[in-house]
Design a protein around this motif. Sequence first.
Motif, PDB file in Angstrom:
ATOM      1  N   ASN A   3       0.807  -1.225   0.000  1.00  0.00           N
ATOM      2  CA  ASN A   3       0.000   0.000   0.000  1.00  0.00           C
ATOM      3  C   ASN A   3       0.839   1.273   0.000  1.00  0.00           C
ATOM      4  O   ASN A   3       0.541   2.205  -0.747  1.00  0.00           O
ATOM      5  N   MET A  37     -13.090   7.075  12.678  1.00  0.00           N
ATOM      6  CA  MET A  37     -12.188   6.737  11.571  1.00  0.00           C
ATOM      7  C   MET A  37     -12.796   5.723  10.605  1.00  0.00           C
ATOM      8  O   MET A  37     -12.161   5.345   9.624  1.00  0.00           O
ATOM      9  N   ASP A  38     -14.016   5.288  10.868  1.00  0.00           N
ATOM     10  CA  ASP A  38     -14.671   4.242  10.070  1.00  0.00           C
ATOM     11  C   ASP A  38     -14.525   4.497   8.558  1.00  0.00           C
ATOM     12  O   ASP A  38     -14.721   5.617   8.080  1.00  0.00           O
ATOM     13  N   THR A  39     -14.210   3.418   7.843  1.00  0.00           N
ATOM     14  CA  THR A  39     -13.939   3.535   6.405  1.00  0.00           C
ATOM     15  C   THR A  39     -15.156   3.983   5.594  1.00  0.00           C
ATOM     16  O   THR A  39     -15.005   4.479   4.483  1.00  0.00           O
ATOM     17  N   ARG A  40     -16.346   3.797   6.142  1.00  0.00           N
ATOM     18  CA  ARG A  40     -17.551   4.103   5.362  1.00  0.00           C
ATOM     19  C   ARG A  40     -17.972   5.558   5.427  1.00  0.00           C
ATOM     20  O   ARG A  40     -18.920   5.960   4.749  1.00  0.00           O
ATOM     21  N   ASP A  42     -17.444   9.173   4.520  1.00  0.00           N
ATOM     22  CA  ASP A  42     -16.736  10.044   3.583  1.00  0.00           C
ATOM     23  C   ASP A  42     -17.178  11.478   3.880  1.00  0.00           C
ATOM     24  O   ASP A  42     -18.185  11.963   3.361  1.00  0.00           O
ATOM     25  N   ARG A  58      -9.976  12.702  13.318  1.00  0.00           N
ATOM     26  CA  ARG A  58     -10.615  11.386  13.331  1.00  0.00           C
ATOM     27  C   ARG A  58      -9.895  10.452  14.288  1.00  0.00           C
ATOM     28  O   ARG A  58      -8.663  10.470  14.385  1.00  0.00           O
TER      29      ARG A  58
END
Length: 164
Positions: A3, A37-40, A42, A58
């Motif tokens: 990454n 910080m949740d990836t979902r 935006d 975050r």
Amino acid sequence: MANADDMLRVARTRAPELAAPGLSPRPRRKVAVLACMDTRIDLFPMLGLERGDAHIIRNAGGLATDDAIRSLSASQRLLGTEEIVVVMHEGCGLHGASEDEFAQALAADGVLPTWRLGAFDDLETALRQNLARLRSSRELPAREHIRGFIFDPESGALREVHVP
Ligand SMILES: [Zn+2]
């Protein structure tokens, strides 16, 4: 685990669009957002933000931890923000997590941190406690405009939780 290499490569190709010559580090809309910080989540499209508009802080849960308050304090005292928006969400990893099990796992690795995970059983209660901590934090000179929202990643809905 490539990454970091991929990220560097992508950034190199996008330097012209990433450049912000002359853009002030002081948030244009004088607002700081504290979010999970949740990836979902935006935040920029959700809240109608553009680069330069807001500070984004975050962490796990979007909690008003000591370090979040440190950042918010810098945001207000050094960079002129006057408003805070907190975004927590349905399906958070901290919802229903076990504070004790987490502490035991850390202890098994020989670690006794000064912080807690911040697990909670009720999302709205956790958000209200979060807002209460911010409102009582004298590190923050501007506490008149602090609001709390809950995002539902399944439906995309964002709703406000009012503090009585
Ligand atoms: Zn979360």
